[in-house]
Design a protein around this motif. Structure first.
Motif, PDB file in Angstrom:
ATOM      1  N   THR A  26      15.616  61.164  18.452  1.00 29.20           N
ATOM      2  CA  THR A  26      16.165  61.057  19.633  1.00 29.20           C
ATOM      3  C   THR A  26      17.574  61.807  19.743  1.00 29.20           C
ATOM      4  N   GLN A  27      18.111  61.743  18.694  1.00 32.03           N
ATOM      5  CA  GLN A  27      19.620  62.594  18.421  1.00 32.03           C
ATOM      6  C   GLN A  27      19.329  63.821  18.629  1.00 32.03           C
ATOM      7  N   ALA A  28      18.465  64.327  18.141  1.00 34.10           N
ATOM      8  CA  ALA A  28      17.757  65.734  17.988  1.00 34.10           C
ATOM      9  C   ALA A  28      17.705  66.199  19.526  1.00 34.10           C
ATOM     10  N   VAL A  29      16.805  65.445  20.229  1.00 37.04           N
ATOM     11  CA  VAL A  29      16.500  65.643  21.763  1.00 37.04           C
ATOM     12  C   VAL A  29      17.947  65.594  22.411  1.00 37.04           C
ATOM     13  N   GLY A  30      18.614  64.803  22.121  1.00 37.47           N
ATOM     14  CA  GLY A  30      20.084  64.584  22.775  1.00 37.47           C
ATOM     15  C   GLY A  30      20.844  65.853  22.759  1.00 37.47           C
ATOM     16  N   LYS A  31      20.939  66.644  21.595  1.00 40.75           N
ATOM     17  CA  LYS A  31      21.367  67.599  21.260  1.00 40.75           C
ATOM     18  C   LYS A  31      21.005  69.116  21.978  1.00 40.75           C
ATOM     19  N   LEU A  32      19.557  68.961  21.886  1.00 36.28           N
ATOM     20  CA  LEU A  32      18.930  70.215  22.921  1.00 36.28           C
ATOM     21  C   LEU A  32      19.379  69.894  24.309  1.00 36.28           C
ATOM     22  N   LYS A  33      19.161  68.670  24.699  1.00 33.66           N
ATOM     23  CA  LYS A  33      19.673  68.691  26.025  1.00 33.66           C
ATOM     24  C   LYS A  33      20.687  68.839  26.291  1.00 33.66           C
TER      25      LYS A  33
END
Length: 98
Positions: free
Chosen positions: A37-44
């Motif tokens: 989810t942290q990787a998703v947050g960075k992508l977002k």
């Protein structure tokens, strides 16, 4: 101690050992989930996407409720648990957008 007490103590010890193993699995699983989810947050953040996705969140809650029913777990508890996790994830996503 009686034989029955000894058996009960042995069973109690086995249950507690299982609980301890399952707690470790939960903690490590949550750690792994938050890495994603942290990787998703960075992508977002990199692509200027909103930190929350209500459609995905609703689908996840429905999916978890179904899983809970199949696992004989109280679906209301499962929803509260997922809502707690989602709120934490959104906070992480907001931090990446700062």
């Amino acid at each position: 101690m009686t034989d029955a007490s000894n058996r009960a103590a042995g069973l109690l010890k086995e249950h507690r050992e299982s609980i301890d193993r399952l707690d470790a699995i939960l903690v490590y699983t949550l750690g792994e989930r938050f890495k994603h989810t942290q990787a998703v947050g960075k992508l977002k953040a990199e692509h200027d996407l909103p930190p929350s996705d209500p459609t995905r969140e609703a689908a996840q809650i429905a999916r978890l409720e179904d899983l809970a029913n199949r696992a004989d777990l109280d679906p209301e508890f499962a929803k509260k648990f997922l809502n707690f996790i989602i709120a934490e994830v959104i906070q992480h996503h907001k931090q990446h957008q700062s």
